[in-house]
Design an enzyme around this catalytic site. Structure first.
Site, PDB file in Angstrom:
ATOM      1  N   SER A 129       0.861  -1.188   0.000  1.00 18.88           N
ATOM      2  CA  SER A 129       0.000   0.000   0.000  1.00 18.88           C
ATOM      3  C   SER A 129       0.893   1.233   0.000  1.00 18.88           C
ATOM      4  O   SER A 129       2.046   1.174   0.441  1.00 18.88           O
ATOM      5  CB  SER A 129      -0.873  -0.016   1.254  1.00 18.88           C
ATOM      6  N   TYR A 171      -1.704  -1.065  10.319  1.00 19.85           N
ATOM      7  CA  TYR A 171      -1.856  -1.349   8.889  1.00 19.85           C
ATOM      8  C   TYR A 171      -0.658  -0.815   8.114  1.00 19.85           C
ATOM      9  O   TYR A 171      -0.037  -1.535   7.319  1.00 19.85           O
ATOM     10  CB  TYR A 171      -3.153  -0.733   8.377  1.00 19.85           C
TER      11      TYR A 171
HETATM   12  P1  NDP Z   1     -11.554  -6.096   1.287  1.00 23.64           P
HETATM   13  O1  NDP Z   1     -11.765  -5.799   2.721  1.00 23.64           O
HETATM   14  O2  NDP Z   1     -12.616  -5.742   0.298  1.00 23.64           O
HETATM   15  O3  NDP Z   1     -11.216  -7.629   1.105  1.00 23.64           O
HETATM   16  C1  NDP Z   1     -10.277  -8.240   1.946  1.00 23.64           C
HETATM   17  C2  NDP Z   1     -10.310  -9.731   1.727  1.00 23.64           C
HETATM   18  O4  NDP Z   1      -9.431 -10.331   2.697  1.00 23.64           O
HETATM   19  C3  NDP Z   1     -11.702 -10.322   1.953  1.00 23.64           C
HETATM   20  O5  NDP Z   1     -11.929 -11.335   1.014  1.00 23.64           O
HETATM   21  C4  NDP Z   1     -11.582 -10.886   3.354  1.00 23.64           C
HETATM   22  O6  NDP Z   1     -12.430 -11.968   3.603  1.00 23.64           O
HETATM   23  C5  NDP Z   1     -10.136 -11.355   3.370  1.00 23.64           C
HETATM   24  N1  NDP Z   1      -9.685 -11.547   4.737  1.00 23.64           N
HETATM   25  C6  NDP Z   1      -9.643 -10.639   5.724  1.00 23.64           C
HETATM   26  N2  NDP Z   1      -9.235 -11.202   6.863  1.00 23.64           N
HETATM   27  C7  NDP Z   1      -9.009 -12.512   6.591  1.00 23.64           C
HETATM   28  C8  NDP Z   1      -8.589 -13.613   7.358  1.00 23.64           C
HETATM   29  N3  NDP Z   1      -8.349 -13.529   8.669  1.00 23.64           N
HETATM   30  N4  NDP Z   1      -8.453 -14.808   6.754  1.00 23.64           N
HETATM   31  C9  NDP Z   1      -8.732 -14.944   5.447  1.00 23.64           C
HETATM   32  N5  NDP Z   1      -9.139 -13.939   4.652  1.00 23.64           N
HETATM   33  C10 NDP Z   1      -9.298 -12.738   5.234  1.00 23.64           C
HETATM   34  O7  NDP Z   1     -10.177  -5.382   0.921  1.00 23.64           O
HETATM   35  P2  NDP Z   1      -9.528  -4.982  -0.479  1.00 23.64           P
HETATM   36  O8  NDP Z   1      -9.997  -5.880  -1.538  1.00 23.64           O
HETATM   37  O9  NDP Z   1      -9.642  -3.530  -0.615  1.00 23.64           O
HETATM   38  O10 NDP Z   1      -7.981  -5.274  -0.136  1.00 23.64           O
HETATM   39  C11 NDP Z   1      -7.233  -6.308  -0.712  1.00 23.64           C
HETATM   40  C12 NDP Z   1      -5.782  -6.021  -0.445  1.00 23.64           C
HETATM   41  O11 NDP Z   1      -5.408  -4.795  -1.054  1.00 23.64           O
HETATM   42  C13 NDP Z   1      -5.439  -5.867   1.042  1.00 23.64           C
HETATM   43  O12 NDP Z   1      -4.191  -6.474   1.295  1.00 23.64           O
HETATM   44  C14 NDP Z   1      -5.362  -4.366   1.228  1.00 23.64           C
HETATM   45  O13 NDP Z   1      -4.509  -4.032   2.297  1.00 23.64           O
HETATM   46  C15 NDP Z   1      -4.783  -3.952  -0.117  1.00 23.64           C
HETATM   47  N6  NDP Z   1      -5.020  -2.549  -0.477  1.00 23.64           N
HETATM   48  C16 NDP Z   1      -6.274  -2.110  -0.801  1.00 23.64           C
HETATM   49  C17 NDP Z   1      -6.474  -0.806  -1.205  1.00 23.64           C
HETATM   50  C18 NDP Z   1      -7.834  -0.285  -1.571  1.00 23.64           C
HETATM   51  O14 NDP Z   1      -7.947   0.940  -1.870  1.00 23.64           O
HETATM   52  N7  NDP Z   1      -8.867  -1.077  -1.604  1.00 23.64           N
HETATM   53  C19 NDP Z   1      -5.349   0.144  -1.287  1.00 23.64           C
HETATM   54  C20 NDP Z   1      -4.069  -0.416  -0.912  1.00 23.64           C
HETATM   55  C21 NDP Z   1      -3.938  -1.722  -0.545  1.00 23.64           C
HETATM   56  P3  NDP Z   1     -13.946 -11.733   4.089  1.00 23.64           P
HETATM   57  O15 NDP Z   1     -14.643 -11.094   2.939  1.00 23.64           O
HETATM   58  O16 NDP Z   1     -14.408 -13.093   4.392  1.00 23.64           O
HETATM   59  O17 NDP Z   1     -13.854 -10.835   5.282  1.00 23.64           O
END
Ligand code: NDP
Length: 254
Positions: free
Chosen positions: A159, A172
């Site tokens: 990020s 984070y």
């Molecule tokens: P979301 O919150 O939409 O999705 C996160 C995903 O991670 C979900 O599928 C969630 O599962 C899963 N997850 C969370 N905790 C666990 C766990 N304990 N075990 C297994 N799976 C888990 O986030 P984003 O799609 O936005 O983010 C994806 C990645 O991109 C992350 O690493 C985030 O830090 C990074 N990122 C995102 C940005 C953005 O603007 N969106 C910007 C910069 C980085 P469930 O749905 O079941 O909770």
């Protein structure tokens, strides 16, 4: 290697990921879901890893409708998973496919948006566990099956707040700094040794639940959708990036 701009606008050839076996964490929602669908469209067999099975099942059904390779659901909670769980995953992949061609470590959690002075210890521990330690453990356990691929790509998710420290991003931001460091360290250790490369991708501001949680007042329509940032993901997961190792790649300009 392509320029930063070329990566963002990468036009994936048809069947780029044909016959590739790709595991995606957090595949049930947000960017992980978009990546699972994009990889399946490009021909990959996708292992949908995540903690909410109902969401994974929806993605599974959407992939079946594409009439491409049938995906696999692998429930795993990165907060509670132990070393043995990751080894079981490695054995299951080895038994079913004999290799893993790409690993997208996408799952992550936001934690609190609050000053470090006030940051709760339990939230700190949870964020570092899910965003850093679990990513390390999974990659380490899957290395033997990755090494069985002729061209294995490991992609961690970083990020902008993991490159320059910013106020109120707490555990984070720290976790994403750790991911950047882990990628550089691991990639340097693997450089020139075999067929496994390790890079990081920064999705940039993307319209997902996590982004809405971080910026509740923002208009989501001002953001790129997860589908729009897929070119850079496909580039890193496919063989066109086979010479790229130890890089931190932006999926968009924002
Ligand atoms: P979301 O919150 O939409 O999705 C996160 C995903 O991670 C979900 O599928 C969630 O599962 C899963 N997850 C969370 N905790 C666990 C766990 N304990 N075990 C297994 N799976 C888990 O986030 P984003 O799609 O936005 O983010 C994806 C990645 O991109 C992350 O690493 C985030 O830090 C990074 N990122 C995102 C940005 C953005 O603007 N969106 C910007 C910069 C980085 P469930 O749905 O079941 O909770």
């Amino acid at each position: 290697m392509l320029t930063a701009e070329q990566v963002i606008h990468y036009a994936a050839p048809d069947n780029l990921l044909q016959d590739r076996v790709i595991l995606i964490t957090g595949a049930g929602d947000g960017i992980g879901k978009a990546a699972a669908l994009a990889c399946a469209k490009a021909g990959a067999t996708v292992i949908l890893a995540g903690r909410t099975v109902a969401k994974l099942e929806q993605v599974f059904d959407q992939i079946l409708e594409l009439n491409t390779a049938e995906p696999v659901i692998y429930p795993i909670d990165l907060e509670g998973a132990k070393q043995d769980d990751y080894h079981q995953l490695a054995v299951a992949l080895d038994n079913q496919f004999g290799r893993l061609d790409a690993l997208l470590l996408n799952a992550g959690i936001l934690g609190q948006r609050t000053p470090l002075n006030n940051y709760r210890q339990d939230v700190w521990d949870k964020v570092l566990k899910v965003n850093v330690s679990a990513q390390f453990q999974m990659t380490q356990a899957l290395m033997p099956v990755l090494e069985k691929s002729t061209d294995a790509s490991v992609v961690f998710t970083t990020s902008s707040v993991g490159k320059v420290g910013r106020a109120f991003w707490g555990a984070y931001g720290v976790s994403k700094f750790a991911v950047e460091g882990m990628v550089q360290t691991w990639a340097a250790e693997l450089e020139g040794l075999g067929n496994v490369r390790i890079n990081a991708i920064n999705p940039g501001a993307t319209r997902t639940n996590m982004r809405a949680q971080a910026y509740p007042a923002e208009n989501p329509n001002s953001l790129k959708s997860a589908e729009e940032i897929m070119p850079a993901y496909l580039y890193l997961l496919g063989s066109d990036s086979s010479e790229v190792n130890g890089q931190s790649i932006n999926a968009q300009n924002r």
